[in-house]
Design a protein around this motif. Structure first.
Motif, mmCIF file in Angstrom:
data_model
loop_
_atom_site.group_PDB
_atom_site.id
_atom_site.type_symbol
_atom_site.label_atom_id
_atom_site.label_comp_id
_atom_site.label_asym_id
_atom_site.label_seq_id
_atom_site.Cartn_x
_atom_site.Cartn_y
_atom_site.Cartn_z
ATOM 1 N N PRO A 186 15.396 57.379 43.824
ATOM 2 C CA PRO A 186 15.633 56.809 45.155
ATOM 3 C C PRO A 186 16.999 57.155 45.744
ATOM 4 N N PHE A 187 17.974 57.491 44.872
ATOM 5 C CA PHE A 187 19.326 57.779 45.353
ATOM 6 C C PHE A 187 19.554 59.266 45.634
ATOM 7 N N MET A 188 18.571 60.117 45.353
ATOM 8 C CA MET A 188 18.771 61.562 45.439
ATOM 9 C C MET A 188 19.179 62.011 46.842
ATOM 10 N N SER A 189 18.620 61.387 47.862
ATOM 11 C CA SER A 189 18.919 61.814 49.229
ATOM 12 C C SER A 189 20.397 61.674 49.566
ATOM 13 N N PHE A 190 21.085 60.719 48.923
ATOM 14 C CA PHE A 190 22.503 60.523 49.225
ATOM 15 C C PHE A 190 23.361 61.684 48.719
ATOM 16 N N PHE A 191 22.851 62.471 47.761
ATOM 17 C CA PHE A 191 23.606 63.624 47.276
ATOM 18 C C PHE A 191 23.738 64.700 48.345
ATOM 19 N N THR A 192 22.903 64.625 49.384
ATOM 20 C CA THR A 192 23.006 65.574 50.485
ATOM 21 C C THR A 192 24.376 65.487 51.153
ATOM 22 N N LEU A 193 24.995 64.307 51.101
ATOM 23 C CA LEU A 193 26.328 64.140 51.683
ATOM 24 C C LEU A 193 27.331 65.088 51.039
ATOM 25 N N VAL A 194 27.208 65.277 49.731
ATOM 26 C CA VAL A 194 28.121 66.188 49.022
ATOM 27 C C VAL A 194 27.901 67.618 49.481
ATOM 28 N N THR A 195 26.633 68.016 49.606
ATOM 29 C CA THR A 195 26.316 69.376 50.050
ATOM 30 C C THR A 195 26.890 69.638 51.425
ATOM 31 N N VAL A 196 26.691 68.689 52.341
ATOM 32 C CA VAL A 196 27.192 68.858 53.712
ATOM 33 C C VAL A 196 28.710 69.005 53.724
ATOM 34 N N ALA A 197 29.399 68.338 52.814
ATOM 35 C CA ALA A 197 30.863 68.362 52.802
ATOM 36 C C ALA A 197 31.437 69.664 52.263
ATOM 37 N N VAL A 198 30.707 70.369 51.406
ATOM 38 C CA VAL A 198 31.316 71.514 50.706
ATOM 39 C C VAL A 198 30.832 72.875 51.195
ATOM 40 N N VAL A 199 29.818 72.936 52.037
ATOM 41 C CA VAL A 199 29.316 74.230 52.510
ATOM 42 C C VAL A 199 29.798 74.485 53.935
ATOM 43 N N PRO A 200 29.749 75.739 54.398
ATOM 44 C CA PRO A 200 30.104 76.005 55.800
ATOM 45 C C PRO A 200 29.242 75.184 56.758
ATOM 46 N N LEU A 201 29.782 74.885 57.922
ATOM 47 C CA LEU A 201 29.082 74.029 58.874
ATOM 48 C C LEU A 201 27.702 74.577 59.220
ATOM 49 N N ALA A 202 27.563 75.896 59.302
ATOM 50 C CA ALA A 202 26.255 76.486 59.619
ATOM 51 C C ALA A 202 25.223 76.112 58.554
ATOM 52 N N ALA A 203 25.613 76.219 57.280
ATOM 53 C CA ALA A 203 24.702 75.840 56.198
ATOM 54 C C ALA A 203 24.473 74.339 56.186
ATOM 55 N N ALA A 204 25.511 73.565 56.544
ATOM 56 C CA ALA A 204 25.359 72.109 56.619
ATOM 57 C C ALA A 204 24.336 71.732 57.686
ATOM 58 N N LEU A 205 24.339 72.458 58.802
ATOM 59 C CA LEU A 205 23.347 72.207 59.855
ATOM 60 C C LEU A 205 21.934 72.455 59.336
ATOM 61 N N TYR A 206 21.798 73.515 58.538
ATOM 62 C CA TYR A 206 20.489 73.797 57.947
ATOM 63 C C TYR A 206 20.055 72.639 57.047
ATOM 64 N N VAL A 207 20.957 72.167 56.204
ATOM 65 C CA VAL A 207 20.645 71.085 55.273
ATOM 66 C C VAL A 207 20.283 69.804 56.024
#
Length: 239
Positions: A202-223
């Motif tokens: 149930p908590f897996m979706s919150f890990f997306t916050l880490v991905t958004v923080a560490v990748v370029p904004l373009a990739a973050a938009l994709y995520v």
């Protein structure tokens, strides 16, 4: 890389009358939607497979009881049941796996200073003042800090991701409470470690916050776009 870069530039040019300086960001969102449309049939198949696996749990439990002293016979019986019901344990993984090339393509495209031996012009594009090639730390270290243009864009993304994650958390908890089950392998036995995974899921979706923080904004938009799409898609397919 050169071909895809040209494609993004052309799409951004088409969207420029509507989105102006954020046209490339809009192109990435549109590209993400296109990728999700391509894998949607697999998502539908994964949803059908998940429902079928849930439906088969009582029958697999009966087989475990019936053949508890004959593991080989149990495995054959479970495999035969899966074949008969046309259930594949890998179906649920395919939509996510097939999206990875698109994500990594965007990641490398907006992380590279040059493409085809020439300067990467895509790095000059922005979303509301936030460069598409920058990361969250870049937004904090320059461009006005946390409350600058880039910082505010990331705050907006974090708020959206948190809202989607909270929605997914609630839905996952409700689904798990309504359909409690112990995941089993092809041999009909509980999969080792799945109990822990089930608690963490149930908590897996919150890990997306880490991905958004560490990748370029373009990739973050994709995520972010893909995650939001998944939340809506699952709400429809698993209702």
């Amino acid at each position: 890389m050169s071909v895809f870069s040209h494609l993004v530039e052309q799409l951004a040019d088409l969207l420029d009358p509507l989105f102006h300086g954020s046209a490339a960001a809009a192109a990435i969102v549109l590209f993400t939607a296109f990728v999700r449309l391509l894998v949607h049939p697999l998502s539908r198949a994964a949803a059908r497979g998940q429902k079928a696996r849930t439906r088969l749990q009582p029958r697999i439990a009966e087989l475990r009881t019936k053949y508890r002293r004959d593991p080989e016979r149990l495995q054959r019986a479970v495999l035969e049941l899966h074949r008969k019901e046309k259930v594949s344990p890998l179906a649920g993984c395919l939509p996510g796996v097939l999206q990875l090339p698109a994500f990594f393509l965007l990641y490398h495209l907006f992380s590279s200073g040059t493409i085809g031996g020439e300067a990467n012009e895509l790095l000059g594009h922005q979303l509301l003042g936030a460069p598409l090639g920058d990361r969250w730390l870049d937004a904090l270290n320059g461009g006005g800090g946390l409350l600058g243009d880039a910082g505010l864009v990331y705050i907006g993304l974090f708020v959206l991701v948190t809202a989607v994650a909270a929605f997914n958390y609630r839905r996952t908890k409700i689904m798990m409470a309504a359909n409690p089950m112990t995941p089993v392998g092809d041999d009909g036995r509980p999969v080792p470690g799945m109990g822990t995974i089930t608690k963490v899921m149930p908590f897996m979706s919150f890990f997306t916050l880490v991905t958004v923080a560490v990748v370029p904004l373009a990739a973050a938009l994709y995520v972010v776009t893909s995650t939001t799409w998944s939340a809506v898609e699952r709400a429809v397919l698993y209702r």
